[in-house]
Design a protein around this motif. Structure first.
Motif, PDB file in Angstrom:
ATOM      1  N   UNK A 113       0.449  -1.083   0.209  1.00 29.65           N
ATOM      2  CA  UNK A 113      -0.160  -0.341   0.395  1.00 29.65           C
ATOM      3  C   UNK A 113       1.044   0.996   0.273  1.00 29.65           C
ATOM      4  N   UNK A 114       1.733   1.306   0.517  1.00 28.33           N
ATOM      5  CA  UNK A 114       3.228   2.210   0.620  1.00 28.33           C
ATOM      6  C   UNK A 114       4.549   1.901   0.998  1.00 28.33           C
ATOM      7  N   UNK A 115       4.894   2.420  -0.032  1.00 31.27           N
ATOM      8  CA  UNK A 115       6.948   2.747   0.230  1.00 31.27           C
ATOM      9  C   UNK A 115       7.114   2.936   1.227  1.00 31.27           C
ATOM     10  N   UNK A 116       8.256   2.808   2.186  1.00 30.29           N
ATOM     11  CA  UNK A 116       9.085   3.736   2.932  1.00 30.29           C
ATOM     12  C   UNK A 116      11.094   3.447   2.646  1.00 30.29           C
ATOM     13  N   UNK A 117      11.451   4.164   2.276  1.00 34.64           N
ATOM     14  CA  UNK A 117      12.338   4.349   1.216  1.00 34.64           C
ATOM     15  C   UNK A 117      13.681   4.804   2.280  1.00 34.64           C
ATOM     16  N   UNK A 118      14.589   4.254   2.503  1.00 36.22           N
ATOM     17  CA  UNK A 118      16.190   5.172   3.597  1.00 36.22           C
ATOM     18  C   UNK A 118      15.942   6.372   2.764  1.00 36.22           C
ATOM     19  N   UNK A 119      16.992   7.198   3.690  1.00 38.03           N
ATOM     20  CA  UNK A 119      17.622   8.111   2.571  1.00 38.03           C
ATOM     21  C   UNK A 119      16.413   9.160   2.619  1.00 38.03           C
ATOM     22  N   UNK A 120      17.067  10.214   1.119  1.00 35.33           N
ATOM     23  CA  UNK A 120      15.783  11.392   1.158  1.00 35.33           C
ATOM     24  C   UNK A 120      15.642  12.093  -0.719  1.00 35.33           C
ATOM     25  N   UNK A 121      16.260  10.801  -1.407  1.00 37.72           N
ATOM     26  CA  UNK A 121      15.664  10.361  -2.560  1.00 37.72           C
ATOM     27  C   UNK A 121      14.687   8.529  -2.802  1.00 37.72           C
ATOM     28  N   UNK A 122      13.633   9.162  -3.988  1.00 40.23           N
ATOM     29  CA  UNK A 122      12.553   8.257  -4.820  1.00 40.23           C
ATOM     30  C   UNK A 122      13.456   7.423  -5.143  1.00 40.23           C
ATOM     31  N   UNK A 123      12.971   6.282  -5.919  1.00 40.22           N
ATOM     32  CA  UNK A 123      12.804   5.757  -6.980  1.00 40.22           C
ATOM     33  C   UNK A 123      11.419   6.266  -7.715  1.00 40.22           C
ATOM     34  N   UNK A 125       8.706   5.215  -8.797  1.00 39.45           N
ATOM     35  CA  UNK A 125       7.372   3.680  -8.461  1.00 39.45           C
ATOM     36  C   UNK A 125       6.017   4.410  -8.726  1.00 39.45           C
ATOM     37  N   UNK A 126       5.188   3.457  -9.075  1.00 35.14           N
ATOM     38  CA  UNK A 126       4.027   3.880  -9.132  1.00 35.14           C
ATOM     39  C   UNK A 126       2.668   3.160  -8.354  1.00 35.14           C
ATOM     40  N   UNK A 127       3.474   3.748  -6.820  1.00 32.80           N
ATOM     41  CA  UNK A 127       2.820   3.185  -5.626  1.00 32.80           C
ATOM     42  C   UNK A 127       3.143   4.822  -4.608  1.00 32.80           C
ATOM     43  N   UNK A 128       2.283   4.890  -3.456  1.00 32.81           N
ATOM     44  CA  UNK A 128       2.566   6.051  -3.041  1.00 32.81           C
ATOM     45  C   UNK A 128       3.942   5.413  -1.611  1.00 32.81           C
ATOM     46  N   UNK A 129       4.650   6.491  -2.110  1.00 28.02           N
ATOM     47  CA  UNK A 129       6.262   6.167  -1.490  1.00 28.02           C
ATOM     48  C   UNK A 129       6.594   8.191  -0.873  1.00 28.02           C
ATOM     49  N   UNK A 130       7.793   7.208   0.832  1.00 24.04           N
ATOM     50  CA  UNK A 130       8.025   8.453   1.289  1.00 24.04           C
ATOM     51  C   UNK A 130       9.225   8.150   1.449  1.00 24.04           C
ATOM     52  N   UNK A 131      10.157   8.930   1.194  1.00 22.47           N
ATOM     53  CA  UNK A 131      11.988   9.162   1.978  1.00 22.47           C
ATOM     54  C   UNK A 131      12.043   9.139   2.829  1.00 22.47           C
ATOM     55  N   UNK A 132      12.255   8.483   4.011  1.00 20.97           N
ATOM     56  CA  UNK A 132      12.750   8.624   5.401  1.00 20.97           C
ATOM     57  C   UNK A 132      14.436   8.516   5.588  1.00 20.97           C
ATOM     58  N   UNK A 133      14.738  10.339   6.355  1.00 20.67           N
ATOM     59  CA  UNK A 133      15.997  10.120   6.097  1.00 20.67           C
ATOM     60  C   UNK A 133      16.282   9.546   7.664  1.00 20.67           C
ATOM     61  N   UNK A 134      17.496   8.227   7.416  1.00 22.69           N
ATOM     62  CA  UNK A 134      17.514   7.692   8.683  1.00 22.69           C
ATOM     63  C   UNK A 134      16.606   6.474   8.750  1.00 22.69           C
ATOM     64  N   UNK A 135      15.711   6.279   8.073  1.00 20.03           N
ATOM     65  CA  UNK A 135      14.581   5.384   8.199  1.00 20.03           C
ATOM     66  C   UNK A 135      15.151   4.133   8.860  1.00 20.03           C
TER      67      UNK A 135
END
Length: 210
Positions: A113-123, A125-135
């Protein structure tokens, strides 16, 4: 709608999206002088929690291996993908990293349903996503992804060590340590080395002057 910060350092969401299946994504191998960059995507099962998940760099190799086994056993699904040395040379390391992340998410057998990505940049994606610093220290699923990716890349380094035992891949894991640089100077690069990275490029320029 603006994102809201989470007060849960190890939660499965950051409070910005509807509940559902969450994938955590992290990479390993941006800094080394050799080998592909790897990314992992992990969807944890909240019914099967795993204690001790954290940034893979803060764990011993033994503990990483133990947690990696638990993640594969208990997670809803995991996916590991990579961008090759050739792709790193063609795209640059940042874009190759984002490509590996994109491939890791695409490889999940379940759609998050959602993608959480470590860091400050997102690939892309055709999905809701958020970059998370120090994730990898804030979100359990990202920490799990960091562990899976690191364990997989370290295993690749052991394979390279078997192919090229004089380079010390089992110890430096491809990073530019004094041991690695000395082996490069003495033996030259292997097919796994990133020729566009400065220490390797400088060595090649010295060996093959224009």
């Amino acid at each position: 709608m603006r994102s809201r910060k989470s007060s849960k350092p190890d939660g499965y969401t950051l409070g910005w999206a509807p509940p559902g299946l969450v994938a955590g994504v992290d990479e390993t191998g941006r800094g080394p002088l050799a080998g592909p960059v790897l990314a992992a995507a992990v969807m944890l099962d909240p019914r099967k929690p795993i204690a001790g998940l954290r940034d893979s760099k803060k764990l011993t190799p033994k503990r990483r291996a133990q947690l990696c086994e638990l993640i594969h056993d208990r997670a809803l699904c995991c996916s590991v993908a990579q961008a090759s040395v050739e792709e790193i040379e063609c795209l640059n390391i940042l874009q190759a990293t984002l490509l590996a992340m994109q491939r890791a998410v695409a490889g999940l057998r379940l759609r998050p349903t959602q993608v959480l990505v470590d860091g400050n940049r997102l690939p892309a994606l055709q999905l809701p996503a958020q970059a998370v610093v120090r994730g990898d220290d804030r979100v359990a699923a990202i920490a799990a992804a960091s562990i899976v990716a690191k364990v997989q890349r370290d295993r690749l380094c052991l394979d390279w060590h078997a192919q090229y035992p004089d380079y010390g891949f089992d110890r430096h894991k491809g990073y530019g340590t004094a041991l690695h640089l000395e082996a490069l100077q003495r033996l030259g690069p292997t097919p796994w080395h990133r020729r566009g990275f400065a220490p390797v490029a400088a060595l090649l320029a010295t060996a093959c002057p224009p």
